[in-house]
Design an enzyme around this catalytic site. Sequence first.
Site, PDB file in Angstrom:
ATOM      1  NE  ARG A  97     -83.883  58.748   4.065  1.00  8.93           N
ATOM      2  CZ  ARG A  97     -84.469  57.940   4.955  1.00  8.93           C
ATOM      3  NH1 ARG A  97     -83.784  56.985   5.558  1.00  8.93           N
ATOM      4  NH2 ARG A  97     -85.745  58.098   5.257  1.00  8.93           N
ATOM      5  CE1 TYR A 113     -62.620  70.873  -4.665  1.00  8.95           C
ATOM      6  CE2 TYR A 113     -64.003  70.330  -2.790  1.00  8.95           C
ATOM      7  CZ  TYR A 113     -63.860  70.837  -4.065  1.00  8.95           C
ATOM      8  OH  TYR A 113     -64.953  71.304  -4.733  1.00  8.95           O
ATOM      9  CG  ASP A 153     -60.072  63.352  -1.771  1.00 10.88           C
ATOM     10  OD1 ASP A 153     -60.179  62.782  -2.877  1.00 10.88           O
ATOM     11  OD2 ASP A 153     -60.565  64.473  -1.526  1.00 10.88           O
ATOM     12  CE  LYS A 176     -64.442  67.539  -8.819  1.00 16.50           C
ATOM     13  NZ  LYS A 176     -63.755  67.634  -7.551  1.00 16.50           N
TER      14      LYS A 176
HETATM   15  C1  LIG Z   1     -64.064  68.033  -6.204  1.00 14.66           C
HETATM   16  C2  LIG Z   1     -63.318  67.442  -5.059  1.00 14.66           C
HETATM   17  C3  LIG Z   1     -63.955  67.138  -3.847  1.00 14.66           C
HETATM   18  C4  LIG Z   1     -65.411  67.461  -3.594  1.00 14.66           C
HETATM   19  O1  LIG Z   1     -66.263  66.708  -4.386  1.00 14.66           O
HETATM   20  P1  LIG Z   1     -67.698  67.210  -4.913  1.00 14.66           P
HETATM   21  O2  LIG Z   1     -68.160  66.080  -5.754  1.00 14.66           O
HETATM   22  O3  LIG Z   1     -67.475  68.495  -5.652  1.00 14.66           O
HETATM   23  O4  LIG Z   1     -68.535  67.425  -3.679  1.00 14.66           O
HETATM   24  C5  LIG Z   1     -63.207  66.544  -2.845  1.00 14.66           C
HETATM   25  N1  LIG Z   1     -61.890  66.265  -3.019  1.00 14.66           N
HETATM   26  C6  LIG Z   1     -61.254  66.557  -4.173  1.00 14.66           C
HETATM   27  C7  LIG Z   1     -59.803  66.234  -4.295  1.00 14.66           C
HETATM   28  C8  LIG Z   1     -61.937  67.156  -5.221  1.00 14.66           C
HETATM   29  O5  LIG Z   1     -61.277  67.460  -6.351  1.00 14.66           O
END
Ligand SMILES: *Cc1c(COP(=O)(O)O)cnc(C)c1O
Length: 380
Positions: free
Chosen positions: A47, A99, A171, A196
């Site tokens: 962890r 998001y 982000d 992504k």
């Molecule tokens: C998918 C996404 C998230 C969340 O991420 P997860 O891996 O699904 O928890 C946050 N911000 C953006 C812009 C995203 O496309």
Amino acid sequence: MKFNTKTVHGGQHNVDPAYGSVMPPIYQTSTYSQTTPGKHNGFAYSRTANPTRTALENALASIENGNYGLAFGSGLAAIDAVIKLLKTGDEVVSTNDLYGGSYRLFKKVFEKFGIKFHFVGMQDASQIENYINENTRLLWVETPTNPMMKIIDIKACSEIAKKHNILLAVDNTFATAYLQLPLELGADIVMHSATKYLGGHSDVVMGSLVVKDKQLAEQLYFIQNASGGICGPQDCFLVLRGIKTLHLRMQRHCENGNAVAEFLASHPKVEKVYWPGLPSHPNHEIAKAQMKDFGGMISFTTKGNVMADAIKVVENLKIFTLAESLGGVESLAGHPASMTHASIPKEEREKTGVVDSLIRLSVGIEDQDDLIADLKQALG
Ligand SMILES: *Cc1c(COP(=O)(O)O)cnc(C)c1O
């Protein structure tokens, strides 16, 4: 080291002192032997740290021009760790077109603990200061935004954050480090849904943070270990492998994005195209200044704004798969009004531009002629 070398080698020295394997082994272990209590080879419990995760965290820090990387079990777990830097009474100013899962985490989880969130349209950064007071601790920025592809000026946000001595987190999921480097533009924290583009093959769920500042890194490592939202070594291996081709994939995503955006902009059944690379995009100049290229995420509306028309288009697509998510090698299409944004009241979502006929594309790395032919037949 240049970006295209960092994706392959960044932070990857001596990954396997035992046998010299070129890729770090998947250390599928929860614990590590000690010779005497407290004496070990740098790893005590997975962890806290795991060598495969450390290899990935070093790669993440390298590509974002940061000093410290942290990997989490999902993008939302990474955001969760950032908000845990705050305490009851603190306030956050966030982009309003963000998001949905981030919005849900802020509103439904953290507001209960007495943290206040303001959701603000930030395309005009001067709006932000109206929401800053003595309790504000964090600016939360997403750019390009989902699904409207609005662009927010990261440098302008960082000037505001510095003036008021508050943290700026970006982000960077849609753009990735290939297109923009928020830490270089003055951000304190860069966050990713590595699910992504970083993973890039739609086969893993993961999140990450990168920072420059040592003290901030220590606070985040403490939260990562104390709250435990970590990812497993197998997933770390997959994302590390994904990062090695990030620059190649992004280059193709951008080329295909450009071709698809131009095709859509000239199609008689298409009303509007939202892609920051089009000169008609309202934030095109900011995009040009802070991004290297414009990415493979595109939204568009069909003429007449009829939901049934848009649904027919996404149903007709054969190469584009109708699915949530984005950033993989394969092209995906989505209908925000009935999928990702269905839970938001029509009036509310239409305020940000998510109208009934809006379609969002994650343009993959296939041959662009096939992608355009697919869109052509689907539009009819
Ligand atoms: C998918 C996404 C998230 C969340 O991420 P997860 O891996 O699904 O928890 C946050 N911000 C953006 C812009 C995203 O496309």
